[in-house]
Enzyme design. Structure first.
Site, PDB file in Angstrom:
ATOM      1  N   GLY A  54       3.216 -56.502 -12.675  1.00 29.59           N
ATOM      2  CA  GLY A  54       2.907 -57.817 -12.119  1.00 29.59           C
ATOM      3  C   GLY A  54       2.126 -57.773 -10.827  1.00 29.59           C
ATOM      4  O   GLY A  54       2.059 -58.767 -10.105  1.00 29.59           O
TER       5      GLY A  54
ATOM      6  N   HIS B 227       2.464 -41.631 -16.114  1.00 27.92           N
ATOM      7  CA  HIS B 227       3.773 -42.269 -15.955  1.00 27.92           C
ATOM      8  C   HIS B 227       4.459 -42.179 -17.311  1.00 27.92           C
ATOM      9  O   HIS B 227       4.065 -42.855 -18.258  1.00 27.92           O
ATOM     10  CB  HIS B 227       3.581 -43.715 -15.506  1.00 27.92           C
ATOM     11  CG  HIS B 227       4.837 -44.508 -15.444  1.00 27.92           C
ATOM     12  ND1 HIS B 227       4.824 -45.868 -15.234  1.00 27.92           N
ATOM     13  CD2 HIS B 227       6.143 -44.167 -15.573  1.00 27.92           C
ATOM     14  CE1 HIS B 227       6.056 -46.323 -15.225  1.00 27.92           C
ATOM     15  NE2 HIS B 227       6.874 -45.308 -15.453  1.00 27.92           N
TER      16      HIS B 227
ATOM     17  N   ASP C 294       4.686 -50.891  -9.703  1.00 29.49           N
ATOM     18  CA  ASP C 294       4.027 -51.087 -10.990  1.00 29.49           C
ATOM     19  C   ASP C 294       4.689 -52.257 -11.692  1.00 29.49           C
ATOM     20  O   ASP C 294       5.896 -52.244 -11.908  1.00 29.49           O
ATOM     21  CB  ASP C 294       4.159 -49.818 -11.836  1.00 29.49           C
ATOM     22  CG  ASP C 294       3.460 -49.910 -13.188  1.00 29.49           C
ATOM     23  OD1 ASP C 294       2.912 -50.976 -13.524  1.00 29.49           O
ATOM     24  OD2 ASP C 294       3.484 -48.892 -13.916  1.00 29.49           O
TER      25      ASP C 294
ATOM     26  N   GLY D 146      -2.523 -53.652 -13.931  1.00 34.66           N
ATOM     27  CA  GLY D 146      -3.089 -53.598 -15.274  1.00 34.66           C
ATOM     28  C   GLY D 146      -3.791 -54.889 -15.632  1.00 34.66           C
ATOM     29  O   GLY D 146      -5.018 -54.981 -15.595  1.00 34.66           O
ATOM     30  N   SER D 147      -3.010 -55.909 -15.949  1.00 33.44           N
ATOM     31  CA  SER D 147      -3.571 -57.189 -16.399  1.00 33.44           C
ATOM     32  C   SER D 147      -4.488 -57.815 -15.357  1.00 33.44           C
ATOM     33  O   SER D 147      -5.500 -58.423 -15.705  1.00 33.44           O
ATOM     34  CB  SER D 147      -2.444 -58.167 -16.745  1.00 33.44           C
ATOM     35  OG  SER D 147      -1.655 -57.639 -17.789  1.00 33.44           O
TER      36      SER D 147
ATOM     37  N   GLY E 134       7.452 -51.129 -20.156  1.00 37.17           N
ATOM     38  CA  GLY E 134       7.179 -51.163 -21.578  1.00 37.17           C
ATOM     39  C   GLY E 134       6.119 -52.131 -22.030  1.00 37.17           C
ATOM     40  O   GLY E 134       5.476 -51.887 -23.041  1.00 37.17           O
TER      41      GLY E 134
END
EC number: 5.1.3.1
Length: 194
Positions: free
Chosen positions: A141, A30, A139, A161-162, A106
């Site tokens: 949250g 990405h 993508d 991710g998180s 970002g």
């Protein structure tokens, strides 16, 4: 990320080349960068199996998507939260995947923007309207509290991710998220169209 299009700096072409040599797992890149028309083809040459560029940064998105495909990778276009999908309806057949950002690109760890759910629905409707086999990715949250709403709205590819890397057991977090998404997708009205 190039520290220009977004205020962060991450992996470049040499790292992708190294990763491609070390794994058979397809690499999905990405690109949150300026001038993707110049750089995206180099990511394909480096070994990426899928390259996503931001339409806001692309000078010629159709030409870029065609070049990515011609070099043998899947072409994907990303839209920031404020970028509407409707002006790009005619470009959809040129793509293999469309990415709706559900946070500003970002930085990891941002809260999911619920206001993106209608945009995901409208995008799924356009994909269905044209009878396309286009993946719809979200993508930002994505977590156990948001993935079901995303799947119900029409997303079928999820970037977490998180929620994964912040978990005590990342592999179990992936399995749980996948289970949630699959359960909703199996009952979703948009999935019955396939």
């Amino acid at each position: 990320m190039d520290n220009h299009f977004v205020p962060n700096l991450t992996l470049g072409v040499p790292v992708v080349e190294s990763l491609a040599r070390a794994t058979d797992t397809p690499l999905d890149c990405h690109l949150m960068i300026e001038a993707p028309d110049r750089w995206a083809p180099q990511y394909v040459e480096a070994g990426a199996g899928s390259v996503t560029f931001h339409v806001e940064a692309a000078a010629a998105p159709v030409r870029l998507a065609r070049e990515i495909r011609a070099k043998g990778a899947r072409a994907s276009m990303a839209l920031k939260p404020a970028t509407p999908i409707e002006p790009y309806e005619d470009l959809l057949p040129e793509l293999d995947m469309l990415l709706i950002m559900t946070v500003e690109p970002g930085f990891g760890g941002q809260a999911f923007l619920d206001i993106m759910l209608p945009k995901i629905r409208r995008t799924r409707e356009l994909i269905s309207k044209h009878g396309l086999e286009l993946w719809l990715q979200v993508d930002g949250g994505v977590s156990s509290s948001t993935i079901e709403r995303c799947a119900d709205a029409g997303a079928d590819v999820f970037v977490a991710g998180s929620a994964v890397y912040g978990a005590s057991d990342p592999a179990e977090a992936v399995r749980a998220l996948r289970t949630q998404a699959e359960a909703v997708t199996a009952k979703a009205s948009w999935a019955c169209d396939h």
